[in-house]
Scaffold this active site. Structure first.
Site, PDB file in Angstrom:
ATOM      1  N   ARG A 236       0.853  -1.182   0.000  1.00 52.64           N
ATOM      2  CA  ARG A 236       0.000   0.000   0.000  1.00 52.64           C
ATOM      3  C   ARG A 236       0.887   1.229   0.000  1.00 52.64           C
ATOM      4  NH1 ARG A 236      -3.534  -2.837  -1.508  1.00 52.64           N
ATOM      5  NH2 ARG A 236      -5.571  -3.191  -0.566  1.00 52.64           N
ATOM      6  N   GLU A 265      -3.708   7.542  -4.476  1.00 48.57           N
ATOM      7  CA  GLU A 265      -4.093   7.023  -5.793  1.00 48.57           C
ATOM      8  C   GLU A 265      -5.436   7.608  -6.231  1.00 48.57           C
ATOM      9  OE1 GLU A 265      -4.013   2.742  -5.663  1.00 48.57           O
ATOM     10  OE2 GLU A 265      -1.985   2.709  -4.857  1.00 48.57           O
ATOM     11  N   HIS A 283      -1.117   0.340  -9.994  1.00 51.92           N
ATOM     12  CA  HIS A 283      -1.765  -0.591  -9.053  1.00 51.92           C
ATOM     13  C   HIS A 283      -2.354  -1.791  -9.801  1.00 51.92           C
ATOM     14  CE1 HIS A 283      -3.843  -0.771  -4.851  1.00 51.92           C
ATOM     15  NE2 HIS A 283      -3.513  -1.981  -5.287  1.00 51.92           N
TER      16      HIS A 283
END
Length: 319
Positions: A236, A265, A283
């Site tokens: 993360r 993000e 991602h």
């Protein structure tokens, strides 16, 4: 008001139609992404909802959970659950499930892919060829060897172990940092993250996200990794102090970074986009047809099991 068919609130569409159809066989679906006024839809049917489907990209806060007084199960599409207030849900006797195991291989594959791409300057090399620089006076710089190097893994869970397995194929020396040492693995444990970073050539982040690990990889850790070290993050974005990382990359205090995740993000710091010692991807660690199908199937399995038995099959342990 109650209905004969249990009601499931879906915050996003499962990416494979077969899994979506399985949900429809067992539930009256509220497909929230289609609603013009999601809050009004939730308010109108809040007492009916017994199950919820969510993901890392559709946060499930305590406030949302509290709007659904009869909610009994949350089924998440993904292994990470920092976007869900799991502790709050569990305190209200709501089961929360995720999709463990099925994405280990693809996430570990991407970790090694980012490591190789960063160390061997593959992104830079492609831009060099596409820019017609090959054969000109602009010489391509030498890269960093990967085999026989030292890799530190932060978080030796299922994915961390899969990364270690792949690193062994490159004859790498492996150490790891965890909240606690594992007695069931034959790998060297380093209780100090700073010391692990100072030792490692490559530091790979594979720990869980959430408040407890926020900025675990801080300025001190980044500086310990040093100007020859490479940071890889497939966990993360919040685990790394992004500002400190960017500053170290720009100044040369950190040798390179391969990143799949970011603090805010989909916003990525502009500085990362201009650096040749950085590889950035959006991602996509679990983004293969095979893995995303397995994840969707497991979400459907959990929801179906709850509809039939009242119990999900891959519950997150009590926090």
């Amino acid at each position: 008001m109650t209905t004969a068919t249990p009601v499931l609130l879906q915050l996003f569409a499962l990416p494979f139609p077969e899994a979506q159809q399985r949900l429809a066989q067992h539930f009256d679906l509220i497909e929230l992404w289609k609603a013009q006024d999601p809050d009004a839809v939730i308010a109108a049917r809040r007492n009916e909802v017994v199950a919820l489907v969510t993901s890392a990209m559709t946060p499930t806060s305590a406030a949302l959970i509290d709007k659904l007084p009869n909610l009994r199960a949350i089924c998440s599409h993904g292994v990470g659950y920092d976007a869900i207030d799991v502790k709050h849900a569990q305190q209200k006797s709501i089961q929360v499930s995720n999709t463990p195991e099925v994405l280990n291989d693809c996430v570990a594959d991407l970790a090694l892919g980012l490591l190789l791409a960063t160390a061997r300057k593959l992104g830079h090399a492609e831009r060099y060829v596409r820019g017609n620089l090959w054969g000109t006076e602009a010489k391509f710089p030498l890269a960093v060897k990967v085999s026989h190097k030292k890799i530190g893994i932060v978080g030796l869970g299922r994915i961390g172990m899969a990364i270690a397995q792949r690193a062994k194929g490159f004859d790498m020396e492996i150490r790891y940092h965890n909240r606690r040492q594992r007695a069931d693995v034959g790998l060297a444990y380093e209780p100090s993250l700073v010391q692990l970073a100072a030792w490692a050539d490559f530091l790979v982040i594979a720990t869980v996200g959430g408040p407890e690990t926020r900025h675990l990889v801080n300025e001190e850790v980044i500086k310990a990794l040093g100007p020859d070290g490479i940071l890889i993050n497939i966990a993360r974005g919040t685990v790394v102090d992004e500002t400190a990382m960017v500053n170290a990359l720009v100044s040369g205090e950190l040798g390179g970074a391969g990143l799949d995740v970011y603090e805010s993000e989909p916003t990525v710091p502009d500085a990362l986009k201009s650096l040749d010692n950085v590889v950035i991807v959006p991602h996509v660690a679990s983004a293969t047809n095979e893995t995303r199908k397995a994840m969707s199937d497991l979400v459907a399995d959990n929801a179906e099991a709850f509809a039939k038995t009242g119990e999900v099959i891959t519950p997150i342990p009590p926090l």
